[in-house]
Write a protein that holds these residues in place. Structure first.
Motif, short mmCIF file in Angstrom:
data_model
loop_
_atom_site.label_atom_id
_atom_site.label_comp_id
_atom_site.label_asym_id
_atom_site.label_seq_id
_atom_site.Cartn_x
_atom_site.Cartn_y
_atom_site.Cartn_z
N UNK A 199 1.72 9.19 0.78
CA UNK A 199 2.74 8.95 -0.25
C UNK A 199 2.07 8.93 -1.62
N UNK A 200 2.51 9.82 -2.50
CA UNK A 200 1.87 9.95 -3.80
C UNK A 200 2.90 10.00 -4.92
N UNK A 201 2.43 9.69 -6.12
CA UNK A 201 3.23 9.84 -7.34
C UNK A 201 2.77 11.11 -8.03
N UNK A 202 3.70 12.04 -8.23
CA UNK A 202 3.38 13.33 -8.81
C UNK A 202 4.24 13.58 -10.05
N UNK A 203 3.89 14.63 -10.77
CA UNK A 203 4.65 15.02 -11.95
C UNK A 203 5.49 16.26 -11.62
N UNK A 204 6.71 16.29 -12.12
CA UNK A 204 7.59 17.44 -11.92
C UNK A 204 8.40 17.65 -13.19
N UNK A 205 9.09 18.77 -13.26
CA UNK A 205 10.00 19.02 -14.37
C UNK A 205 11.42 18.77 -13.88
N UNK A 206 12.21 18.05 -14.70
CA UNK A 206 13.57 17.72 -14.29
C UNK A 206 14.48 18.93 -14.44
N UNK A 207 14.98 19.40 -13.30
CA UNK A 207 15.82 20.59 -13.23
C UNK A 207 15.27 21.52 -12.17
N UNK A 208 15.88 21.54 -11.00
CA UNK A 208 15.33 22.26 -9.86
C UNK A 208 15.30 23.77 -10.09
N UNK A 209 14.15 24.37 -9.83
CA UNK A 209 13.98 25.81 -9.89
C UNK A 209 13.74 26.31 -8.47
N UNK A 210 14.73 26.99 -7.86
CA UNK A 210 14.54 27.49 -6.50
C UNK A 210 13.34 28.43 -6.41
N UNK A 211 12.72 28.47 -5.25
CA UNK A 211 11.54 29.31 -5.08
C UNK A 211 11.84 30.78 -5.32
N UNK A 212 13.10 31.20 -5.11
CA UNK A 212 13.47 32.60 -5.27
C UNK A 212 13.99 32.94 -6.67
N UNK A 213 14.00 31.98 -7.59
CA UNK A 213 14.50 32.24 -8.94
C UNK A 213 13.63 33.25 -9.67
N UNK A 214 14.24 34.08 -10.51
CA UNK A 214 13.49 35.07 -11.27
C UNK A 214 12.66 34.41 -12.37
N UNK A 215 13.20 33.35 -12.97
CA UNK A 215 12.47 32.62 -14.00
C UNK A 215 12.92 31.17 -13.98
N UNK A 216 12.14 30.27 -14.57
CA UNK A 216 12.42 28.83 -14.48
C UNK A 216 13.58 28.34 -15.33
N UNK A 217 14.19 29.21 -16.14
CA UNK A 217 15.26 28.74 -17.02
C UNK A 217 16.47 28.22 -16.24
N UNK A 218 16.64 28.65 -15.00
CA UNK A 218 17.77 28.20 -14.19
C UNK A 218 17.72 26.69 -13.96
N UNK A 219 16.54 26.11 -14.06
CA UNK A 219 16.38 24.68 -13.81
C UNK A 219 17.20 23.80 -14.74
N UNK A 220 17.44 24.27 -15.96
CA UNK A 220 18.21 23.48 -16.92
C UNK A 220 19.63 23.24 -16.44
N UNK A 221 20.13 24.11 -15.53
CA UNK A 221 21.49 23.96 -15.01
C UNK A 221 21.52 23.26 -13.66
N UNK A 222 20.35 22.83 -13.19
CA UNK A 222 20.29 22.22 -11.86
C UNK A 222 19.59 20.87 -11.90
#
Length: 266
Positions: free
Chosen positions: A62-85
């Protein structure tokens, strides 16, 4: 929805509260925030096999990690979709491709001290309309936090996205992102907003993080008991992401809400 929250506890305090085995250095160094906004870096708690030399894996840790808020699916073309998720509706977790796999194998907790929501108020009958548009509907921001002052463990999902434009040895080739699971608001909070984040009680943390627990069982946790919350009207400053200070969670001395919603303690 959950569009703003606060996470200002020290990483070591989180370690003690969440029984962490490790804290990633970037998660340890993340400064406290009283106004976490979409696409911000956030701390997440995960359970994954420990990586060993040679590419093999060891025990679940069990660890504490850093992530960006807004899920980016592995199949997304670019990470901008995360802002809507930034949120994942609990009602569609099993159906939406972006959420179904993480629900089964990549669940996390987003440690928070509470979150903000805005209550839409009645428009005064004499409210002046702006040129070419309707009158602006007034809103009252609320700080919503655990009634007992404890940790708000937001149920979340996380994902890995590979940037194909970066070399295999580039440490930035992988983006870790996360989303907050939401559900229908509890009876004492629905007067503020019809949605709320899923805040898991301490007794559900282990099962939610356990990679051996399947999606169907995890859904039982989402729809199970949640933490009792308290509410407090706060000032409009939280509406701007430029504002980030402890005073954001202080009570509004003159709330515009004529019928202040109270739940739990102060």
């Amino acid at each position: 929805m959950c569009g703003r929250y606060a996470s200002f506890r020290d990483a070591q305090d989180l370690s003690d509260d969440l029984a962490l085995a490790e804290i990633a250095e970037d998660a340890r160094l993340l400064p406290p925030s009283w106004n976490v906004a979409p696409t911000d870096p956030v701390r997440i708690v995960v359970e994954r096999p420990r990586r060993l030399e040679g590419g093999s894996t060891g025990e679940i840790t069990r660890t504490l990690q850093l992530a960006r808020w807004g899920l980016v699916p592995s199949w997304a073309k670019d990470p901008s979709v995360g802002a809507r998720m930034i949120n994942a509706r609990s009602e569609t977790l099993l159906d939406k491709p972006a959420f179904a796999k993480p629900l089964a194998v990549r669940r996390c907790l987003l440690p928070a001290d509470g979150y903000y929501e805005w209550r839409r108020l009645e428009l005064p009958p004499d409210a002046p309309a702006r040129a070419g548009s309707k009158a602006k509907v007034p809103k009252q921001p609320y700080w919503i936090h655990p009634d007992d002052g404890g940790l708000a463990a937001l149920a979340g999902l996380y994902e890995f996205w590979r940037d194909r434009s970066k070399a295999d040895d580039d440490p930035d080739r992988w983006l870790v992102s996360a989303t907050v699971v939401t559900t229908a608001a509890s009876p004492d909070l629905e007067r503020i907003h019809d949605r709320m984040p899923v805040i898991l009680p301490r007794g559900a943390w282990d099962a939610w993080l356990d990679p051996a627990v399947g999606a169907e069982q995890a859904m039982g946790l989402v729809t199970g008991p949640q933490v009792a919350m308290a509410t407090r009207p706060v000032g409009d400053a939280v509406g701007s992401v430029q504002n980030n200070r402890p005073s954001l969670i202080e009570a509004d001395p003159d709330p515009r809400d004529p019928d202040v919603v109270t739940a739990g303690g102060a």
